[in-house]
Design a protein around this motif. Structure first.
Motif, PDB file in Angstrom:
ATOM      1  N   ILE A  40      77.217  21.513  54.687  1.00 27.21           N
ATOM      2  CA  ILE A  40      76.492  20.316  55.101  1.00 27.21           C
ATOM      3  C   ILE A  40      75.913  19.690  53.838  1.00 27.21           C
ATOM      4  O   ILE A  40      75.256  20.361  53.054  1.00 27.21           O
ATOM      5  CB  ILE A  40      75.354  20.664  56.080  1.00 27.21           C
ATOM      6  N   LEU A  41      76.157  18.405  53.672  1.00 23.43           N
ATOM      7  CA  LEU A  41      75.635  17.719  52.496  1.00 23.43           C
ATOM      8  C   LEU A  41      74.159  17.393  52.689  1.00 23.43           C
ATOM      9  O   LEU A  41      73.786  16.775  53.674  1.00 23.43           O
ATOM     10  CB  LEU A  41      76.423  16.438  52.243  1.00 23.43           C
ATOM     11  N   ARG A  42      73.338  17.831  51.755  1.00 21.65           N
ATOM     12  CA  ARG A  42      71.919  17.484  51.765  1.00 21.65           C
ATOM     13  C   ARG A  42      71.717  16.423  50.699  1.00 21.65           C
ATOM     14  O   ARG A  42      71.840  16.683  49.520  1.00 21.65           O
ATOM     15  CB  ARG A  42      71.018  18.671  51.465  1.00 21.65           C
ATOM     16  N   ALA A  43      71.377  15.246  51.167  1.00 22.55           N
ATOM     17  CA  ALA A  43      71.222  14.142  50.241  1.00 22.55           C
ATOM     18  C   ALA A  43      69.757  13.782  50.015  1.00 22.55           C
ATOM     19  O   ALA A  43      69.403  13.283  48.971  1.00 22.55           O
ATOM     20  CB  ALA A  43      71.971  12.926  50.778  1.00 22.55           C
ATOM     21  N   ILE A  44      68.936  14.056  50.981  1.00 24.45           N
ATOM     22  CA  ILE A  44      67.543  13.629  50.941  1.00 24.45           C
ATOM     23  C   ILE A  44      66.659  14.836  50.636  1.00 24.45           C
ATOM     24  O   ILE A  44      66.941  15.948  51.049  1.00 24.45           O
ATOM     25  CB  ILE A  44      67.146  13.001  52.293  1.00 24.45           C
ATOM     26  N   THR A  45      65.562  14.603  49.942  1.00 20.18           N
ATOM     27  CA  THR A  45      64.669  15.691  49.565  1.00 20.18           C
ATOM     28  C   THR A  45      64.020  16.338  50.791  1.00 20.18           C
ATOM     29  O   THR A  45      63.952  15.730  51.859  1.00 20.18           O
ATOM     30  CB  THR A  45      63.564  15.188  48.613  1.00 20.18           C
ATOM     31  N   ARG A 109      73.471  20.337  47.888  1.00 17.16           N
ATOM     32  CA  ARG A 109      72.642  19.186  47.538  1.00 17.16           C
ATOM     33  C   ARG A 109      73.420  18.175  46.706  1.00 17.16           C
ATOM     34  O   ARG A 109      74.128  18.533  45.774  1.00 17.16           O
ATOM     35  CB  ARG A 109      71.410  19.646  46.771  1.00 17.16           C
ATOM     36  N   ILE A 110      73.249  16.911  47.037  1.00 17.90           N
ATOM     37  CA  ILE A 110      73.831  15.805  46.284  1.00 17.90           C
ATOM     38  C   ILE A 110      72.687  15.112  45.556  1.00 17.90           C
ATOM     39  O   ILE A 110      71.670  14.779  46.177  1.00 17.90           O
ATOM     40  CB  ILE A 110      74.531  14.805  47.224  1.00 17.90           C
ATOM     41  N   PRO A 111      72.818  14.866  44.269  1.00 19.44           N
ATOM     42  CA  PRO A 111      71.730  14.196  43.533  1.00 19.44           C
ATOM     43  C   PRO A 111      71.484  12.776  44.054  1.00 19.44           C
ATOM     44  O   PRO A 111      72.409  12.049  44.401  1.00 19.44           O
ATOM     45  CB  PRO A 111      72.226  14.157  42.089  1.00 19.44           C
ATOM     46  N   MET A 112      70.227  12.405  44.081  1.00 25.15           N
ATOM     47  CA  MET A 112      69.849  11.084  44.600  1.00 25.15           C
ATOM     48  C   MET A 112      70.478   9.952  43.793  1.00 25.15           C
ATOM     49  O   MET A 112      70.876   8.943  44.365  1.00 25.15           O
ATOM     50  CB  MET A 112      68.325  10.955  44.633  1.00 25.15           C
ATOM     51  N   TRP A 113      70.590  10.112  42.484  1.00 21.19           N
ATOM     52  CA  TRP A 113      71.193   9.051  41.675  1.00 21.19           C
ATOM     53  C   TRP A 113      72.635   8.807  42.108  1.00 21.19           C
ATOM     54  O   TRP A 113      73.109   7.663  42.100  1.00 21.19           O
ATOM     55  CB  TRP A 113      71.111   9.366  40.175  1.00 21.19           C
ATOM     56  N   LEU A 114      73.343   9.855  42.511  1.00 11.34           N
ATOM     57  CA  LEU A 114      74.728   9.707  42.961  1.00 11.34           C
ATOM     58  C   LEU A 114      74.785   8.962  44.299  1.00 11.34           C
ATOM     59  O   LEU A 114      75.659   8.112  44.512  1.00 11.34           O
ATOM     60  CB  LEU A 114      75.396  11.077  43.063  1.00 11.34           C
ATOM     61  N   LEU A 115      73.843   9.266  45.164  1.00 13.85           N
ATOM     62  CA  LEU A 115      73.784   8.558  46.449  1.00 13.85           C
ATOM     63  C   LEU A 115      73.504   7.070  46.250  1.00 13.85           C
ATOM     64  O   LEU A 115      74.116   6.223  46.892  1.00 13.85           O
ATOM     65  CB  LEU A 115      72.703   9.167  47.329  1.00 13.85           C
ATOM     66  N   PRO A 137      80.584   0.387  55.565  1.00 11.22           N
ATOM     67  CA  PRO A 137      80.381   1.826  55.392  1.00 11.22           C
ATOM     68  C   PRO A 137      79.035   2.277  55.956  1.00 11.22           C
ATOM     69  O   PRO A 137      78.082   1.496  56.023  1.00 11.22           O
ATOM     70  CB  PRO A 137      80.407   1.995  53.875  1.00 11.22           C
ATOM     71  N   GLN A 138      78.983   3.544  56.365  1.00 14.07           N
ATOM     72  CA  GLN A 138      77.741   4.091  56.902  1.00 14.07           C
ATOM     73  C   GLN A 138      76.678   4.207  55.812  1.00 14.07           C
ATOM     74  O   GLN A 138      75.500   3.990  56.063  1.00 14.07           O
ATOM     75  CB  GLN A 138      78.009   5.451  57.525  1.00 14.07           C
ATOM     76  N   LEU A 139      77.085   4.533  54.602  1.00 14.57           N
ATOM     77  CA  LEU A 139      76.135   4.651  53.499  1.00 14.57           C
ATOM     78  C   LEU A 139      76.048   3.325  52.752  1.00 14.57           C
ATOM     79  O   LEU A 139      77.030   2.840  52.194  1.00 14.57           O
ATOM     80  CB  LEU A 139      76.558   5.761  52.522  1.00 14.57           C
ATOM     81  N   ASN A 140      74.872   2.722  52.796  1.00  9.91           N
ATOM     82  CA  ASN A 140      74.587   1.517  52.019  1.00  9.91           C
ATOM     83  C   ASN A 140      73.119   1.609  51.587  1.00  9.91           C
ATOM     84  O   ASN A 140      72.433   2.578  51.921  1.00  9.91           O
ATOM     85  CB  ASN A 140      74.899   0.243  52.822  1.00  9.91           C
ATOM     86  N   ARG A 141      72.647   0.634  50.841  1.00 10.05           N
ATOM     87  CA  ARG A 141      71.266   0.717  50.349  1.00 10.05           C
ATOM     88  C   ARG A 141      70.256   0.772  51.486  1.00 10.05           C
ATOM     89  O   ARG A 141      69.267   1.501  51.409  1.00 10.05           O
ATOM     90  CB  ARG A 141      70.959  -0.443  49.408  1.00 10.05           C
ATOM     91  N   TYR A 142      70.515   0.030  52.549  1.00  6.69           N
ATOM     92  CA  TYR A 142      69.579   0.014  53.673  1.00  6.69           C
ATOM     93  C   TYR A 142      69.524   1.378  54.358  1.00  6.69           C
ATOM     94  O   TYR A 142      68.432   1.920  54.582  1.00  6.69           O
ATOM     95  CB  TYR A 142      69.965  -1.072  54.686  1.00  6.69           C
ATOM     96  N   THR A 143      70.686   1.947  54.716  1.00 11.27           N
ATOM     97  CA  THR A 143      70.675   3.234  55.418  1.00 11.27           C
ATOM     98  C   THR A 143      70.107   4.342  54.539  1.00 11.27           C
ATOM     99  O   THR A 143      69.437   5.247  55.027  1.00 11.27           O
ATOM    100  CB  THR A 143      72.078   3.627  55.923  1.00 11.27           C
ATOM    101  N   LEU A 144      70.344   4.268  53.252  1.00 16.64           N
ATOM    102  CA  LEU A 144      69.781   5.267  52.346  1.00 16.64           C
ATOM    103  C   LEU A 144      68.257   5.131  52.275  1.00 16.64           C
ATOM    104  O   LEU A 144      67.537   6.121  52.282  1.00 16.64           O
ATOM    105  CB  LEU A 144      70.396   5.147  50.955  1.00 16.64           C
ATOM    106  N   ALA A 145      67.771   3.901  52.245  1.00 20.15           N
ATOM    107  CA  ALA A 145      66.322   3.687  52.217  1.00 20.15           C
ATOM    108  C   ALA A 145      65.667   4.201  53.500  1.00 20.15           C
ATOM    109  O   ALA A 145      64.620   4.851  53.460  1.00 20.15           O
ATOM    110  CB  ALA A 145      66.006   2.206  52.016  1.00 20.15           C
TER     111      ALA A 145
END
Length: 184
Positions: A40-45, A109-115, A137-145
């Protein structure tokens, strides 16, 4: 006002994030994890918390609100109520891992800078490809924020206005959802 003298009263119920049996996002999360060899990818702290509420408690809250809206339309009409229960506030991954860790799922874990780089790239591609196709795409600046922001609610207005108490405890909600996940 609707036809004649009748007035339509409404209120809004706002669940924070829903989980439970037949929840497609949880099923997709599981399937995606299986495709990556149970990773499972963990992207958020870890410190980001977001509220979840069991689907059965959301349905129960809707029934109580509907009944009370008919009985006391002036009290409930125009109000907004957050749907919540005893489910723990955790990050999206931590919450889902409560149901998946027993199946051998592990986190990477995926580094935040990469996300952020991927989100910016997806936003750019969305803009560039707009004349040719609908690239969303599901991942964009809004969904990440949104995923990176703590969101919890605390209110007893629903209890005061129409007697809402969760019908399902956290333990029962967890067990019912876990039993459903075991069917995959």
């Amino acid at each position: 006002q609707i036809s004649g003298e009748k007035v339509l009263y409404t209120c809004a119920l706002r669940p924070t994030g829903i989980y439970g049996e037949n929840h497609q996002v949880m099923k997709d999360f599981y399937k995606r994890g299986m495709k990556t060899g149970s990773w499972i990818l963990r992207a958020i702290t870890n410190n980001i918390e977001q509220g979840r509420v069991y689907a059965g408690n959301v349905a129960w809250m809707h029934l109580l609100a509907c009944r009370s809206l008919q009985e006391r339309p002036l009290l409930l009409g125009g109000q907004v109520y957050f749907c919540y229960d005893e489910s723990p506030y955790k990050s999206f991954v931590d919450f889902n891992m409560q149901f998946l860790s027993g199946f051998g799922f592990r986190e990477v874990r995926i580094p935040m800078w990469l996300l952020w780089a991927a989100a910016m790239t997806n936003d750019l591609l969305h803009t560039l490809l707009r004349p040719l196709c609908n690239y969303s795409p599901q991942l964009n600046r809004y969904t990440l924020a949104v995923a990176s922001t703590t969101f919890t609610v605390s209110t007893d207005k629903a209890r005061r206005h129409f007697g809402y108490q969760p019908l399902y405890s956290w333990e029962e909600s967890r067990c019912r959802t876990l039993a459903w996940v075991q069917t995959f």
